[in-house]
Enzyme design. Structure first.
Site, PDB file in Angstrom:
ATOM      1  N   HIS A 182      -4.855  10.298   4.529  1.00 38.44           N
ATOM      2  CA  HIS A 182      -5.542   9.473   4.838  1.00 38.44           C
ATOM      3  C   HIS A 182      -6.669   9.903   5.479  1.00 38.44           C
ATOM      4  O   HIS A 182      -7.090   8.602   6.658  1.00 38.44           O
ATOM      5  CB  HIS A 182      -5.164   8.831   5.870  1.00 38.44           C
ATOM      6  CG  HIS A 182      -3.875   8.209   4.729  1.00 38.44           C
ATOM      7  ND1 HIS A 182      -2.075   7.121   5.613  1.00 38.44           N
ATOM      8  CD2 HIS A 182      -3.293   8.274   3.557  1.00 38.44           C
ATOM      9  CE1 HIS A 182      -1.655   6.642   4.216  1.00 38.44           C
ATOM     10  NE2 HIS A 182      -1.994   7.494   3.488  1.00 38.44           N
ATOM     11  N   HIS A 224      -0.062   8.742  -7.263  1.00 37.52           N
ATOM     12  CA  HIS A 224      -1.016   7.352  -7.379  1.00 37.52           C
ATOM     13  C   HIS A 224      -2.192   7.291  -7.743  1.00 37.52           C
ATOM     14  O   HIS A 224      -2.858   8.572  -7.559  1.00 37.52           O
ATOM     15  CB  HIS A 224      -0.739   6.673  -6.479  1.00 37.52           C
ATOM     16  CG  HIS A 224      -1.214   7.552  -5.362  1.00 37.52           C
ATOM     17  ND1 HIS A 224      -1.924   6.971  -5.321  1.00 37.52           N
ATOM     18  CD2 HIS A 224       0.007   7.985  -4.088  1.00 37.52           C
ATOM     19  CE1 HIS A 224      -1.989   7.520  -3.534  1.00 37.52           C
ATOM     20  NE2 HIS A 224      -1.114   8.286  -2.724  1.00 37.52           N
ATOM     21  N   ASP A 261       3.666  13.361  -4.552  1.00 42.51           N
ATOM     22  CA  ASP A 261       2.691  13.200  -3.936  1.00 42.51           C
ATOM     23  C   ASP A 261       2.695  12.972  -2.033  1.00 42.51           C
ATOM     24  O   ASP A 261       2.963  12.689  -1.635  1.00 42.51           O
ATOM     25  CB  ASP A 261       2.881  11.560  -3.475  1.00 42.51           C
ATOM     26  CG  ASP A 261       2.164  10.676  -3.103  1.00 42.51           C
ATOM     27  OD1 ASP A 261       0.950  11.282  -2.490  1.00 42.51           O
ATOM     28  OD2 ASP A 261       1.823   8.939  -2.016  1.00 42.51           O
ATOM     29  N   GLU A 309      -0.529   2.582  -4.410  1.00 40.68           N
ATOM     30  CA  GLU A 309       0.166   2.505  -3.896  1.00 40.68           C
ATOM     31  C   GLU A 309      -0.337   2.761  -1.969  1.00 40.68           C
ATOM     32  O   GLU A 309       0.651   2.129  -1.338  1.00 40.68           O
ATOM     33  CB  GLU A 309       0.561   4.106  -4.239  1.00 40.68           C
ATOM     34  CG  GLU A 309       1.756   4.589  -2.882  1.00 40.68           C
ATOM     35  CD  GLU A 309       1.372   5.341  -1.704  1.00 40.68           C
ATOM     36  OE1 GLU A 309       2.457   5.593  -1.313  1.00 40.68           O
ATOM     37  OE2 GLU A 309       0.588   5.771  -1.819  1.00 40.68           O
ATOM     38  N   GLU A 310      -0.748   2.798  -1.805  1.00 40.37           N
ATOM     39  CA  GLU A 310      -1.398   3.569  -0.346  1.00 40.37           C
ATOM     40  C   GLU A 310      -1.535   1.467  -0.209  1.00 40.37           C
ATOM     41  O   GLU A 310      -0.844   1.826   1.372  1.00 40.37           O
ATOM     42  CB  GLU A 310      -2.756   3.969  -1.185  1.00 40.37           C
ATOM     43  CG  GLU A 310      -3.145   5.128  -1.329  1.00 40.37           C
ATOM     44  CD  GLU A 310      -2.837   5.812  -0.123  1.00 40.37           C
ATOM     45  OE1 GLU A 310      -1.202   5.754   0.785  1.00 40.37           O
ATOM     46  OE2 GLU A 310      -2.502   7.524  -0.082  1.00 40.37           O
ATOM     47  N   ASP A 316      -4.525  13.185  -1.586  1.00 42.04           N
ATOM     48  CA  ASP A 316      -3.064  11.964  -1.447  1.00 42.04           C
ATOM     49  C   ASP A 316      -4.487  11.186  -2.678  1.00 42.04           C
ATOM     50  O   ASP A 316      -5.354  10.931  -2.048  1.00 42.04           O
ATOM     51  CB  ASP A 316      -2.660  11.745  -0.144  1.00 42.04           C
ATOM     52  CG  ASP A 316      -2.463  10.598   0.017  1.00 42.04           C
ATOM     53  OD1 ASP A 316      -1.881  10.079  -1.270  1.00 42.04           O
ATOM     54  OD2 ASP A 316      -2.342   9.455   1.069  1.00 42.04           O
TER      55      ASP A 316
END
Lengths: 465, 465
Positions: free
Chosen positions: A424, A280, A352, A326-327, A292
């Protein structure tokens, strides 16, 4: 594990059959596979792409100006690498935007609290809110609470995340983030705070999407850093009321667009069948999204580029898909699933889980295709990759596609032991990536994609779970 | 290393003499020493004190309300432990106060920058400043620049900090923080930014005191986190102008007070001679100061408490000193040096390199006292502590006292390999401390302090360097 005589006999027969079967791949295809694995050892492209993405773009939450810059970046890079049918496919979405946020304890002792709003959180009133904290050891403890204890309070869920090689520890903990706000709101809480879903001990909070339940008014939701969660846990022991002031600004439901970015190596005799390898393109807003999922973007793109540059022509079309959002909503995957639902997919896969070494190869294919899977595993073995089960899960976007369209899937399981240290957070930066480990990933994806594209046997449809 | 025959002969004579000499300590004193080391293995007090300090007080920059709370906390804890002459001695100081600060790159790509003002930094104009960045690989490169390149720019010094067991890597790098602003200002720079003086790779900036030169107008000074410094270094490679917007609020020169907090175990026949073991009570404002220097506060207090609770009466007075404002001006040490300059100090020592194991014992005593040092080293050996040189340095406050008052010093060198990962950052939290390692520290300080208090030989005056 017990095994009856009949079971043993059946296993013996299977081995016997397999030993006598025709080879799954031609000598030329196997030669190409070996050459791809070797070429990957020298390939710096994956790292160069992540470097470029995080250095030139940085954080790129879906629908933001930086997200649009990332889409332009991806189009330019994929075109420059010589792929075919490079395109951006529009994806409508609802964006969420973080504002200023602050929290501090006012009792039993004044203490600053490092925190971050969870994605989709609603805001507090402008002047903030000040309330007692109701402590719960984990989400189950909150769910089990039928009392009025949470009412009018800031609920704190002290859910811990276990460090595991796969994402199992994360998967067990993350419900506190997804379902915590709704559970707290149902009980009349003013806000919901959680211990960051992360395995680190850094003073950096982990964001991530949360959701609210229908019929329950949403409440502000945030994660505090792991050391701050430790502090709150220690303060519990004092047996005195714990109070927090919380101010959190945020805006949700913003109409926006993003794009899936797609590039292909057209197939030959089976060009209408797709080998889909994805990652992503978006990231959370707190950091530049190196692990990420800049790493995934680099890995699958470099793997496809190795095949492209090998000059070997795949039978099926190899398609790189860099998914949008995606998130926070899977809008890219949902759009792709709808748009391509009638196109045969040999498999869907996604990188991922960061930039760790691939240690396992798994599948989710019809039983008739398992001999091919085993033959691919033989080619992956020199990369220190073991064959796992036929119950693989291919990453978040590809997993959605697999479930929604019954497409078969292949999985290259990465060692994610340290992934949730940075996931994140602002700490998801380029220094967390080891370029040498990326090369092993690239080799694995190139070998797997190439061989799946050449297989005489179709992998689909996905077996029923 | 060369050694003449005469030198060899002298060494042999020394050994001979030492072998025939009277024992340095009585059997009873050695028994007490052994008992102290054993008791330390069971002592949870050091950790309990750090926990209490960081949980109940948190960040405590000198002159702040929290600093005053820390002084009250220390007085109460030391009294409760049963020490004598527990007191707070006023220390006037000039405090510095951090305000809001933000930085981001505007060219060649927009990127947020994680940073923190250096202690004593002046502010930018309210609206901030926006300028090109002039990159220097290290402080030496800036010092060597006789051109006009820095003029009107934000100077960035990319000084790296090497990870070492002792503080050597830090000591080599930290001049960029102390002297960087003055060097940049001299060259007409608008502001000075440095790579954080730290060995981590976290998105957290390391603060710390800087100073300005007389006759040069001070400029705003800040540290960026290590990953952000990496970003700036990568952007250099693009060969395009790099521009930063910087807004930094701060206020310095605020008249305030703090206190050295002192507690004693009165001596018997040599009560007027002092064994001084110290740590500093203040911390930087970004974190709660667990390793810097909550750990030291816990260690020296718990060591003294072991002696107190042993019931053994020391000959010399054992004095615990928790210094005020080590971080930004050494006001506590300066006040102590002046106030007690005429009091004989058997030695001064300080625990201020975190919470790692003690691996070395060093001294700075007159040559006549070296046999005592060796005898103490024998008692420390079971704790895995080796004897070092007679050129020890006893920590920052105690080092100042040693130099200023020619007081002898003893040093227990801690393994500081990870100390500069957290030093002066928000990450300096309780989780960074291993309670078991603290116990070894407590044992070492108790043994060393007890034996030095009993010695028949005086350690001072400090030998000339």
């Amino acid at each position: 594990m017990l095994c009856s005589l009949r079971c043993l006999a059946a296993a013996t027969m299977l081995c016997h059959t397999a030993a006598q079967a025709q080879p799954m791949f031609s000598a030329a295809d196997l030669q190409t596979s070996t050459a791809l694995a070797r070429a990957a050892e020298q390939s710096g492209l994956a790292y160069e792409l992540v470097d470029s993405l995080v250095t030139e773009i940085g954080p790129r939450p879906a629908g933001s100006a930086n997200d649009a810059r990332a889409v332009a970046w991806a189009l330019a890079r994929l075109k420059a690498l010589g792929f075919s049918n490079v395109r951006a496919e529009e994806v409508p979405l609802r964006a969420w935007k973080r504002g200023e946020a602050h929290a501090h304890l006012t009792a039993p002792f004044p203490q600053p609290i490092v925190m971050a709003a969870l994605g989709n959180s609603v805001a507090t009133p402008k002047e903030g809110l000040h309330a007692e904290v109701a402590y719960y050891a984990d989400l189950e403890a909150l769910k089990a609470d039928t009392s009025e204890r949470a009412k009018g309070k800031i609920v704190f869920i002290d859910q811990k995340t276990e460090r595991t090689k796969d994402a199992r520890g994360y998967a067990r903990a993350v419900a506190a983030r997804g379902a915590g706000p709704a559970e707290a709101a149902k009980r009349g809480a003013l806000a919901l705070a959680i211990r960051s879903i992360g395995t680190d001990r850094d003073r950096l909070a982990h964001t991530g999407a949360t959701r609210y339940a229908e019929g329950v008014a949403p409440i502000p939701a945030l994660a505090v850093s792991v050391p701050d969660a430790d502090l709150i846990a220690r303060l519990q022991r004092y047996g005195k009321p714990l109070k927090m002031h919380l101010s959190l600004q945020a805006e949700g439901g913003i109409a926006g667009t993003s794009h899936n970015v797609i590039a292909e190596i057209p197939g030959s005799d089976k060009a209408d069948e797709i080998v889909m390898i994805g990652a992503h393109l978006d990231s959370w807003d707190l950091g530049p999204g190196a692990v990420d999922d800049g790493a995934g973007v680099g890995i699958v793109t470099a793997a496809a580029q190795l095949i492209l540059d090998s000059g070997a022509k795949p039978r099926r079309t190899i398609r790189v898909v860099l998914f949008a959002n995606e998130e926070n909503g899977f809008d890219g995957a949902l759009g792709y699933a709808a748009k391509y639902k009638d196109q045969v997919h040999q498999f869907v896969g996604e990188s991922d889980l960061g930039a760790g070494l691939v240690y396992r190869f798994q599948s989710r294919v019809r039983p008739e295709a398992l001999p091919v899977v085993r033959a691919i595993a033989e080619q992956l073995a020199p990369l220190n990759i073991a064959l796992g089960s036929n119950e693989g899960t291919p990453g978040p976007d590809a997993g959605l596609l697999m479930r929604r369209n019954a497409w078969p899937a292949l999985e290259l399981s990465q060692d994610g032991s340290d992934y949730f240290d940075w996931h994140h957070t602002a700490n998801d930066t380029l220094d967390k990536i080891d370029p040498l480990k990326l090369r092993q990933n690239v080799g694995a994806w190139a070998v797997m994609s190439w061989l799946a594209a050449q297989s005489h046997i179709s992998f689909g449809p996905m077996p029923k779970p």
